[in-house]
Write a protein that holds these residues in place. Structure first.
Motif, PDB file in Angstrom:
ATOM      1  N   SER A 100       0.820  -1.219   0.000  1.00  0.00           N
ATOM      2  CA  SER A 100       0.000   0.000   0.000  1.00  0.00           C
ATOM      3  C   SER A 100       0.851   1.266   0.000  1.00  0.00           C
ATOM      4  O   SER A 100       0.754   2.109   0.888  1.00  0.00           O
ATOM      5  CB  SER A 100      -0.960  -0.012   1.199  1.00  0.00           C
ATOM      6  OG  SER A 100      -0.283  -0.272   2.413  1.00  0.00           O
ATOM      7  N   ALA A 104       1.207   4.691  -1.592  1.00  0.00           N
ATOM      8  CA  ALA A 104       0.191   5.538  -2.240  1.00  0.00           C
ATOM      9  C   ALA A 104       0.789   6.323  -3.406  1.00  0.00           C
ATOM     10  O   ALA A 104       0.666   7.544  -3.491  1.00  0.00           O
ATOM     11  CB  ALA A 104      -0.441   6.474  -1.222  1.00  0.00           C
ATOM     12  N   VAL A 120      -2.824   0.964  -7.625  1.00  0.00           N
ATOM     13  CA  VAL A 120      -3.702   1.613  -6.658  1.00  0.00           C
ATOM     14  C   VAL A 120      -4.576   0.589  -5.940  1.00  0.00           C
ATOM     15  O   VAL A 120      -5.025   0.815  -4.809  1.00  0.00           O
ATOM     16  CB  VAL A 120      -4.552   2.695  -7.349  1.00  0.00           C
ATOM     17  CG1 VAL A 120      -5.567   2.068  -8.297  1.00  0.00           C
ATOM     18  CG2 VAL A 120      -5.240   3.590  -6.331  1.00  0.00           C
ATOM     19  N   CYS A 132      -3.619  -0.237  -2.309  1.00  0.00           N
ATOM     20  CA  CYS A 132      -4.130   0.673  -1.283  1.00  0.00           C
ATOM     21  C   CYS A 132      -5.617   0.439  -1.046  1.00  0.00           C
ATOM     22  O   CYS A 132      -6.093   0.482   0.102  1.00  0.00           O
ATOM     23  CB  CYS A 132      -3.873   2.126  -1.683  1.00  0.00           C
ATOM     24  SG  CYS A 132      -2.151   2.639  -1.494  1.00  0.00           S
ATOM     25  N   THR A 167      -6.913   9.554  -2.997  1.00  0.00           N
ATOM     26  CA  THR A 167      -6.764   8.364  -2.165  1.00  0.00           C
ATOM     27  C   THR A 167      -7.982   8.225  -1.251  1.00  0.00           C
ATOM     28  O   THR A 167      -8.883   9.061  -1.253  1.00  0.00           O
ATOM     29  CB  THR A 167      -5.476   8.428  -1.332  1.00  0.00           C
ATOM     30  OG1 THR A 167      -5.556   9.529  -0.409  1.00  0.00           O
ATOM     31  CG2 THR A 167      -4.267   8.608  -2.235  1.00  0.00           C
ATOM     32  N   ASP A 172      -1.092   3.619   4.530  1.00  0.00           N
ATOM     33  CA  ASP A 172      -0.113   3.681   3.451  1.00  0.00           C
ATOM     34  C   ASP A 172       1.287   3.600   4.033  1.00  0.00           C
ATOM     35  O   ASP A 172       1.514   3.925   5.203  1.00  0.00           O
ATOM     36  CB  ASP A 172      -0.299   4.951   2.617  1.00  0.00           C
ATOM     37  CG  ASP A 172       0.105   6.215   3.369  1.00  0.00           C
ATOM     38  OD1 ASP A 172      -0.466   6.438   4.459  1.00  0.00           O
ATOM     39  OD2 ASP A 172       0.961   6.966   2.883  1.00  0.00           O
ATOM     40  N   GLY A 177      -4.877   7.350   4.030  1.00  0.00           N
ATOM     41  CA  GLY A 177      -4.330   6.550   2.941  1.00  0.00           C
ATOM     42  C   GLY A 177      -3.191   7.173   2.184  1.00  0.00           C
ATOM     43  O   GLY A 177      -2.697   6.575   1.220  1.00  0.00           O
ATOM     44  N   SER A 178      -2.717   8.358   2.592  1.00  0.00           N
ATOM     45  CA  SER A 178      -1.632   8.999   1.825  1.00  0.00           C
ATOM     46  C   SER A 178      -0.715   9.835   2.703  1.00  0.00           C
ATOM     47  O   SER A 178      -0.110  10.785   2.219  1.00  0.00           O
ATOM     48  CB  SER A 178      -2.218   9.873   0.716  1.00  0.00           C
ATOM     49  OG  SER A 178      -3.099  10.867   1.248  1.00  0.00           O
TER      50      SER A 178
END
Length: 453
Positions: A28, A30, A37, A40, A68, A91, A154-155
């Motif tokens: 994962s 990002a 992708v 993730c 994300t 991530d 997520g980022s």
């Protein structure tokens, strides 16, 4: 130590290891240029399902402005109970040189009592810290003593600000009495620590151009201006011979007032090679927590294997700047950009692109939530809690401070110095994970009780 809760956490460690293995297996990163992708997306769904299984409601994926997804969940508490937001991110950093890992980067592997894998500590281990704390409370008490909100970003590692922008557009979403950021760690293994300050960070991309195209180094070398040489000299101008910053406008003589970081301990933690001197001046704590730092993160240049006898026409570098609390990030970035634009050798053409940035953060450690966390950590570890700085950056903290000025923000986690986050052979000490999960469970109990009193 409150034995039933401690026993519950200990009994859950086998499950924590299995879950961490599942989570580490997702690549994962990002950045779709490096990994699909879908990796993730699968990690986000795993996290969402895991918190839903612990009774959280309103579980959903937030599509953030950077493209994300963050995971969100919530659960109202008992009448009159405070609300606690638990944060982490799924991530991870890329594994760098996978051949340098002693075991596969995306396969959790136990070795010498530690669990190895990318994200084992930063930050998937902290997701398991949150999950294990909640599972233990359910097992012993049958419920949670506080209202809960969960957000798992997520980022974070990319610094693209997706969750920050989403929170600003939906300020009611993450509102809470206390925000527990699970993305730091103890000053040393076994020493319970809250992180009281974070440096801010900005990143710039600098491109140097000298020629219309590459030239034969035999026919033109020695007179043709080499872009790679110019870039190297430009980057070297950022520091003096001792490694201290030389960027006009960046004050670099501040002092840290708090826990000391002995030089020999730092050399051991950082695995500095024998005979190699440390960079900069002042105490280690000054350099890490109170002063700005510039790091060259990467250079676009021909690799050694496959290189041709050419004078380079263009070269590029990614440069990060960390700034301490009290230093305004935009002004600091301006100073760095001005230095790079003015200092090119040979009159080379220099272009500087400003990428993501985030402000520094300093916590107020005087509130009741910190008192409750101190009591919890003392019970779990058997030694008093300390406060330290952190040279890294979590841009979301400043956003949360602006949106929720009355909320207490506490930074904790499993990332003690030997975890080697962002490096090869990242690992987590399962004992740290166990004690930090117990600390968080005790904190939720303590804080709820304090608010009822």
């Amino acid at each position: 130590m409150p034995q039933p809760l401690a026993d519950a956490v200990h009994a859950l460690m086998g499950r924590a290891r299995a879950d961490l293995a599942d989570l580490v297996a997702f690549r994962s990163v990002a950045d779709p240029r490096q990994y699909p992708v879908e990796e993730c997306e699968k990690a986000a769904r795993w996290v969402a399902d895991a918190f839903a299984a612990e009774g959280l409601t309103g579980v959903r994926l937030l599509d953030t402005p950077d493209g994300t997804q963050s995971v969100y969940a919530e659960l109202p508490g008992p009448p009159g109970a405070p609300t606690v937001l638990l944060y982490s991110h799924y991530d991870v950093q890329p594994p760098l040189d996978e051949a340098a890992w002693q075991s596969p980067a995306f396969e959790l592997t136990e070795r010498d009592g530690r669990w190895y894998g990318r994200g084992a500590a930063d930050c998937k281990g902290n997701i398991l810290m949150h999950l294990t704390a909640l599972r233990a409370l359910r097992a012993v008490d049958g419920c949670y003593p506080v209202g809960l909100k969960i957000v798992v970003e997520g980022s974070e590692e990319q610094g693209t600000g997706g969750l920050e922008r989403y929170a600003e557009a939906h300020p009611e979403l993450l509102a809470a009495d206390v925000i527990v950021i699970g993305d730091t760690g103890n000053f040393a293994a076994g020493l319970p620590t809250v992180t009281a300050s974070l440096r801010g960070m900005t990143v710039v991309e600098v491109t140097v151009a000298t020629l219309a195209g590459n030239l034969h180094s035999g026919a033109f070398g020695g007179a043709a201006p080499d872009a790679l040489q110019a870039l190297v000299r430009l980057l070297a101008s950022l520091h003096d011979e001792q490694g201290a910053l030389t960027v006009t406008g960046l004050q670099a003589d501040q002092s840290w007032q708090g826990v000391a970081y002995p030089q020999e301990q730092f050399r051991a933690d950082a695995k500095v090679l024998d005979g190699v001197h440390l960079s900069g001046t002042g105490s280690i704590a000054d350099r890490l927590w109170a002063r700005p730092a510039v790091t060259v993160l990467g250079i676009d240049a021909p690799p050694v294997i496959g290189a041709t006898s050419s004078v380079q026409a263009r070269a590029k570098a990614l440069v990060s700047l960390r700034v301490p609390p009290g230093m305004e990030i935009t002004a600091a970035q301006d100073a760095l950009v001005a230095h790079l634009e003015a200092g090119a050798p040979f009159g080379a053409r220099v272009e500087v692109a400003r990428l993501g940035s985030g402000e520094a953060f300093r916590a107020d450690t005087s509130g009741p939530a910190y008192e409750a966390m101190g009591a919890a950590m003392l019970e779990a570890f058997g030694v008093p809690m300390v406060a330290s700085g952190e040279g890294g950056s979590i841009p979301l903290c400043s956003t949360l401070r602006t949106l929720y000025p009355e909320a207490e923000i506490i930074l904790i986690g499993v990332e003690e110095p030997t975890t080697q986050i962002h490096a090869v052979n990242e690992s987590v000490d399962p004992r740290e994970l166990e004690l930090m999960a117990l600390s968080e469970a005790l904190f939720l109990r303590n804080y709820a009780a304090a608010r009822r009193a």
